[in-house]
Motif scaffolding. Structure first.
Motif, mmCIF file in Angstrom:
data_model
loop_
_atom_site.group_PDB
_atom_site.id
_atom_site.type_symbol
_atom_site.label_atom_id
_atom_site.label_comp_id
_atom_site.label_asym_id
_atom_site.label_seq_id
_atom_site.Cartn_x
_atom_site.Cartn_y
_atom_site.Cartn_z
ATOM 1 N N SER A 72 1.033 -1.301 -0.091
ATOM 2 C CA SER A 72 0.067 -0.095 0.068
ATOM 3 C C SER A 72 0.871 1.171 -0.078
ATOM 4 O O SER A 72 0.578 2.248 -0.341
ATOM 5 N N ILE A 73 2.175 1.245 0.681
ATOM 6 C CA ILE A 73 2.734 2.513 0.659
ATOM 7 C C ILE A 73 3.429 2.563 -0.622
ATOM 8 O O ILE A 73 3.347 3.865 -1.034
ATOM 9 N N LEU A 74 3.990 1.804 -1.420
ATOM 10 C CA LEU A 74 4.243 1.587 -2.700
ATOM 11 C C LEU A 74 3.139 2.204 -3.619
ATOM 12 O O LEU A 74 3.540 3.290 -4.516
ATOM 13 N N MET A 75 1.797 1.771 -3.713
ATOM 14 C CA MET A 75 1.046 2.298 -4.411
ATOM 15 C C MET A 75 0.613 3.821 -3.923
ATOM 16 O O MET A 75 0.442 4.643 -4.749
ATOM 17 N N ALA A 76 0.584 4.066 -2.771
ATOM 18 C CA ALA A 76 0.296 5.481 -2.248
ATOM 19 C C ALA A 76 1.121 6.402 -2.810
ATOM 20 O O ALA A 76 0.630 7.693 -2.846
ATOM 21 N N HIS A 77 2.390 6.002 -2.899
ATOM 22 C CA HIS A 77 3.465 7.034 -3.198
ATOM 23 C C HIS A 77 3.185 7.552 -4.685
ATOM 24 O O HIS A 77 3.355 8.779 -4.990
ATOM 25 N N VAL A 78 2.616 6.538 -5.611
ATOM 26 C CA VAL A 78 2.254 6.904 -6.913
ATOM 27 C C VAL A 78 1.063 7.495 -7.014
ATOM 28 O O VAL A 78 0.859 8.379 -7.737
ATOM 29 N N LEU A 79 -0.020 6.941 -6.583
ATOM 30 C CA LEU A 79 -1.369 7.329 -6.618
ATOM 31 C C LEU A 79 -1.451 8.921 -5.928
ATOM 32 O O LEU A 79 -2.372 9.590 -6.497
ATOM 33 N N GLY A 80 -0.875 8.965 -4.991
ATOM 34 C CA GLY A 80 -0.874 10.357 -4.330
ATOM 35 C C GLY A 80 -0.140 11.560 -5.124
ATOM 36 O O GLY A 80 -0.783 12.553 -5.119
ATOM 37 N N LEU A 81 0.580 11.135 -6.072
ATOM 38 C CA LEU A 81 1.222 12.187 -7.101
ATOM 39 C C LEU A 81 -0.137 12.689 -7.813
ATOM 40 O O LEU A 81 -0.189 13.916 -8.241
ATOM 41 N N TYR A 82 -1.002 12.017 -8.171
ATOM 42 C CA TYR A 82 -2.236 12.345 -8.980
ATOM 43 C C TYR A 82 -3.310 12.740 -8.105
ATOM 44 O O TYR A 82 -4.382 12.840 -8.582
ATOM 45 N N ARG A 83 -3.091 12.663 -6.617
ATOM 46 C CA ARG A 83 -4.322 12.483 -5.803
ATOM 47 C C ARG A 83 -5.431 11.688 -6.006
ATOM 48 O O ARG A 83 -6.594 11.926 -5.744
ATOM 49 N N TYR A 84 -5.142 10.364 -6.443
ATOM 50 C CA TYR A 84 -6.202 9.454 -6.780
ATOM 51 C C TYR A 84 -6.491 8.845 -5.456
ATOM 52 O O TYR A 84 -5.645 8.251 -4.641
ATOM 53 N N PRO A 85 -7.838 8.964 -5.055
ATOM 54 C CA PRO A 85 -8.109 8.106 -3.850
ATOM 55 C C PRO A 85 -7.641 6.693 -3.733
ATOM 56 O O PRO A 85 -8.221 6.052 -4.967
ATOM 57 N N GLN A 86 -7.235 6.385 -2.632
ATOM 58 C CA GLN A 86 -6.785 4.966 -2.299
ATOM 59 C C GLN A 86 -7.450 4.634 -1.047
ATOM 60 O O GLN A 86 -7.313 5.303 0.070
ATOM 61 N N ILE A 87 -8.164 3.620 -1.010
ATOM 62 C CA ILE A 87 -8.734 3.124 0.264
ATOM 63 C C ILE A 87 -8.257 1.661 0.495
ATOM 64 O O ILE A 87 -8.730 0.891 -0.094
ATOM 65 N N SER A 88 -7.629 1.285 1.657
ATOM 66 C CA SER A 88 -7.285 0.026 1.918
ATOM 67 C C SER A 88 -8.157 -0.633 2.942
ATOM 68 O O SER A 88 -8.469 -0.154 3.884
ATOM 69 N N HIS A 89 -8.237 -1.827 2.791
ATOM 70 C CA HIS A 89 -9.146 -2.714 3.726
ATOM 71 C C HIS A 89 -8.332 -3.351 4.696
ATOM 72 O O HIS A 89 -8.912 -4.158 5.575
ATOM 73 N N TYR A 90 -7.069 -3.347 4.636
ATOM 74 C CA TYR A 90 -6.259 -4.060 5.552
ATOM 75 C C TYR A 90 -4.769 -3.626 5.835
ATOM 76 O O TYR A 90 -4.040 -4.262 6.684
ATOM 77 N N SER A 91 -4.513 -2.430 5.315
ATOM 78 C CA SER A 91 -3.114 -2.083 5.604
ATOM 79 C C SER A 91 -3.303 -1.248 7.018
ATOM 80 O O SER A 91 -3.964 -0.346 6.931
ATOM 81 N N THR A 92 -2.264 -1.509 7.861
ATOM 82 C CA THR A 92 -2.254 -0.840 9.229
ATOM 83 C C THR A 92 -1.157 -0.181 9.500
ATOM 84 O O THR A 92 -1.232 0.535 10.633
ATOM 85 N N SER A 93 -0.163 -0.002 8.584
ATOM 86 C CA SER A 93 0.988 0.597 9.087
ATOM 87 C C SER A 93 0.481 2.226 9.465
ATOM 88 O O SER A 93 -0.035 2.945 8.687
ATOM 89 N N SER A 94 1.303 2.554 10.659
ATOM 90 C CA SER A 94 1.125 3.883 11.074
ATOM 91 C C SER A 94 1.509 4.957 9.895
ATOM 92 O O SER A 94 1.187 6.139 10.221
ATOM 93 N N SER A 95 2.563 4.624 9.268
ATOM 94 C CA SER A 95 3.341 5.569 8.345
ATOM 95 C C SER A 95 2.274 5.993 7.342
ATOM 96 O O SER A 95 2.378 7.186 6.820
ATOM 97 N N LEU A 96 1.180 5.347 7.134
ATOM 98 C CA LEU A 96 0.124 5.558 6.163
ATOM 99 C C LEU A 96 -0.765 6.642 6.626
ATOM 100 O O LEU A 96 -1.228 7.228 5.919
ATOM 101 N N SER A 97 -0.581 7.144 7.824
ATOM 102 C CA SER A 97 -1.663 8.350 8.251
ATOM 103 C C SER A 97 -0.804 9.762 7.932
ATOM 104 O O SER A 97 -1.249 10.662 8.592
ATOM 105 N N ASP A 98 0.495 9.561 7.394
ATOM 106 C CA ASP A 98 1.218 10.704 7.338
ATOM 107 C C ASP A 98 0.812 11.546 6.015
ATOM 108 O O ASP A 98 0.998 11.000 5.003
#
Length: 781
Positions: A72-98
């Motif tokens: 999810s972190i790898l995907m979010a780095h790419v999708l975040g560049l385009y501001r594409y919304p990404q919703i994970s149903h199981y990724s719990t890493s606290s880093s993703l709250s940044d």
């Protein structure tokens, strides 16, 4: 996902006239594939073209996934560049709250930060302050271990050891982890790792026959069916852990049971599923070779899933499934709000609306961030500023059933958004611990200090490892595990166990105690002796021995000696204001009178001898008036000193808690130590002068020369008071007063014994020596 989309597409109120569809991509558990698949989704074709989308319709609205935090972190780095919304149903890493790194990431499961706080709360709830931490050597495990360590330290607990399961090692590092678990005194081990890696650790534990440890499970394996195997029951019975909250989905079971190879997309995989569920084979070309045998059951397609009970259609504990369902519901509600903008409802932050056919990814992200959705269980949820929903966990306990199968039984919950404020709730009576533990197992480095003791950290050891030190005298600890001892108030003292304060004993030289009573009786009886001597002198006042030694001064001296004995009485008994004011003054004046009389007698002896010399002019100084003047002058000086003392620094009663802290010494504060020692020094000066004069006159030719007797008496007097000074300064409590009383009595007896006892002996037992003839005979000799 199909169930949720089917429900939304059939809804007349949610996204009317809009149909939602989906693409499914498989990352094959490979980071490169995950990266490639993300770019495929953005490009719209199986060829990666950065910054370009070949598929204009249907639009890519959002991306759901991944289930693993690293992906999810790898995907979010790419999708975040385009501001594409990404919703994970199981990724719990606290880093993703940044939000600065992942501006368009959302998730419908709690962050590990919530889980770590909850697990720390769980550990402390059971009193486990000495725990081991084992994590997966990935983002999930490392961050989970780090967060729970911080939470435990913040709460005052300690980590006995930290270890990681390493996926890139052949042995997964489990032999080393097993060794430190075995050697550690911590009985509770928290494990942050997926079940497949936990299984490797458990196999090693079983191999070494290690038991007696209680495991705390993270959500990654707390409901694992793989670990529920019977072989793990000796190790995992009694496990307690967190898992995502479960909730029912009405209609899901019926939807699942309608699945059929003939009406479900993905015919091949559906047939494989069908064959596994019903233990049969479809009659087709693929079955004619290899594994087909006569005994194989033939699939007819008429089998009914309603008749089968399996994990497939078991909807009693929906966790990740419910999380996926929630993701789609929130996404659908957000799209609905975006499309409703033209109806004057939902707008962007600047108050504008967007074209539903050509909305931008960041615009949908705005609606997702502000969506409020009421779920099927009645719970209303919305994302916070970090893209997290309120954290809700079930607390489960692993219990071995009578059928030998491990079951995860819900025994509590952890809900950060609980309406009643009761975030943490555990039903302890429903928890079953490991075999041999009939109550909550203990996992501490050092046992709690009993009342009367305090904790003291051992140098080089964690805070949880400590030694118990008894509270100092005068301090207590009245509860178990005290960090500090509490000082008792000034009038209280600690009891023998040092767990409560008791009133201090008040000490003074009481006449009711043996020492005080003895001194009182001695003082009264002693005061009668000078009076008896005075009576004897009065009866024999015409005899030579009485007349030769200045009868009037002798009477005055005997009277003062009687008072000297009596002046010790104010020192005995409970101190009172009047007693404190008068006792030292009375002592000083009476003793000054006594010693001044002795000094006058000594001077008169010297003058009487000097008058006998031919042509002496000192005859006029031999009269009784001179002796009275000497006595008066000596007493006036002492009286003036005492008056100044009483005027400027009057003595007063006082509670002394400094000399002996465990008791209250009720004493008379002298007001001024300088005045007290000046008064005592003045008496010493008079006694010293008397001693010197008497010593010089000891050999004068006189039948009844008192100089020798006075010399001995003053020597004894000075010896008593010189000895008194160190004894007085070193004595404590009531013995300080007793020392002064003893000095008063001893010095008074020294004067009586040395001056008057020899005379009384001659008067009573040697009357022949007390005659004129005897005196004349000695004079001729």
């Amino acid at each position: 996902m199909r169930f949720a989309l089917d429900e939304i597409n059939k809804s007349p109120t949610l996204l009317p006239n809009v149909t939602l569809g989906f693409y499914v991509y498989d990352s094959c558990a490979h980071l490169r594939k995950e990266q490639e698949g993300t770019l495929w989704m953005l490009t719209g074709m199986n060829k990666t073209v950065p910054n370009y989308c070949c598929q204009e319709w249907p639009r890519l609205a959002a991306v759901l996934g991944h289930s693993v935090s690293t992906y999810s972190i790898l995907m979010a780095h790419v999708l975040g560049l385009y501001r594409y919304p990404q919703i994970s149903h199981y990724s719990t890493s606290s880093s993703l709250s940044d939000r600065s790194q992942f501006p368009s990431f959302f998730r419908t499961v709690p962050s590990d930060a919530f889980q770590s706080r909850g697990l720390a709360h769980l550990l402390l709830y059971f009193g486990w302050t000495w725990v081991g931490l084992v994590g997966m050597g990935s983002d999930y495990g490392q961050q989970g271990v780090y967060l729970i360590t911080q939470e435990l330290i913040k709460a005052g607990a300690c980590v006995a050891f930290t270890g990681f399961i390493l996926s890139d090692h052949d042995d997964k590092n489990v032999p080393y982890l097993t060794r430190i678990i075995k050697e550690s005194t911590a009985r509770v081990i928290v494990v942050f790792a997926p079940d497949i890696y936990v299984a490797a650790l458990l196999d090693e534990l079983l191999k070494q026959n290690l038991s007696g440890k209680t495991f705390v499970a993270s959500e990654a394996w707390s409901i694992s069916s793989m670990l529920s195997a019977e072989k793990y029951s000796p190790v995992l019975t009694g496990v307690i852990g967190f898992t995502f909250s479960s909730s029912p989905l009405p209609g899901l079971r019926g939807f699942l049971n309608k699945v059929h190879p003939s009406n479900t997309p993905g015919e091949t995989i559906t047939k494989i599923f069908w064959e596994n569920i019903f233990k049969c084979k479809f009659m087709d070309q693929g079955n004619l070779t290899g594994t087909w045998i006569n005994s194989t059951k033939l699939c007819t397609g008429k089998e009914d899933l309603e008749t089968v009970e399996s994990s497939y259609n078991d909807v009693s504990n929906l966790r990740s499934s419910y999380s996926i369902y929630t993701s789609i519901q929130i996404l659908a509600r957000s799209l609905h709000n975006l499309f409703s903008c033209w109806n004057g409802k939902e707008t962007l932050s600047d108050g504008t609306c967007v074209d539903a056919k050509y909305f931008k990814p960041w615009q949908l992200t705005h609606y997702i961030q502000n969506a409020h959705v009421k779920l099927s269980n009645g719970r209303e949820v919305s994302f916070d500023l970090n893209g997290d929903l309120p954290a809700v966990y079930d607390i489960v306990n692993w219990q071995l059933g009578v059928d030998g199968i491990m079951k995860q039984v819900k025994v509590g919950s952890y809900d950060t958004a609980a309406a009643d404020g009761n975030i943490f709730n555990v039903n302890i009576s429903a928890v079953i611990w490991a075999p041999g533990d009939h109550q909550i197992p203990s996992s501490i480095c050092s046992k709690s200090c009993l009342p009367g003791f305090r904790r003291a950290v051992i140098r080089g050891q964690p805070l949880c490892c400590f030694q118990c030190i008894p509270c100092p005298q005068g301090e207590i600890s009245n509860k178990t595990g005290s960090d500090d001892c509490t000082k008792c108030s000034w009038n209280m003292w600690s009891n023998a166990d040092k767990d409560r304060c008791i009133p201090k004993a008040i000490e003074f030289l009481s006449s009711e105690e043996p020492l005080g009573a003895t001194l009182t009786i001695t003082s009264i009886i002693s005061s009668l002796v000078p009076l008896l001597v005075l009576g004897l002198f009065y009866h024999y006042k015409s005899t030579p021995i009485v007349r030769a030694n200045n009868y009037s001064l002798s009477c005055t001296l005997l009277g003062s000696l009687s008072l000297c004995f009596l002046c010790s009485l104010p020192f005995i008994g409970c101190p009172q204001q009047l007693k404190c004011l008068l006792r030292q003054v009375a002592f000083g004046i009476v003793f000054s009178l006594c010693i001044s009389c002795i000094l006058a007698k000594t001077i008169m002896v010297v003058l009487a001898f000097m008058v006998t010399k031919p042509g002496s002019s000192l005859k006029k100084w031999t009269g009784p008036r001179v002796s009275y003047i000497i006595v008066s002058i000596c007493n006036i000086l002492q009286l003036c000193l005492c008056i100044c003392w009483l005027s400027l620094f009057p003595p007063f009663p006082e509670y002394n808690t400094d000399t002996q802290p465990e008791i209250i010494i009720f004493i008379c504060n002298e007001g001024s130590a300088i005045a007290f020692w000046c008064m005592l020094g003045y008496l010493g000066l008079l006694a010293s002068i008397s001693f010197i004069v008497a010593f010089l006159a000891r050999r004068l030719p006189d039948s009844f020369n008192e100089a020798k007797l006075i010399t001995f008496s003053m020597l004894a007097f000075l010896s008593v008071w010189v000895s008194f000074i160190p004894a007085y300064l070193s004595a404590r409590g009531m013995y300080t007063v007793a020392m002064e009383v003893f000095a008063i009595l001893s010095s008074s007896w020294a004067v009586v014994g040395c001056i008057f006892v020899p005379k009384c002996f001659i008067i009573v037992f040697r009357s022949s020596m007390n005659s004129r003839e005897h005196l004349m005979r000695r004079a001729r000799n």
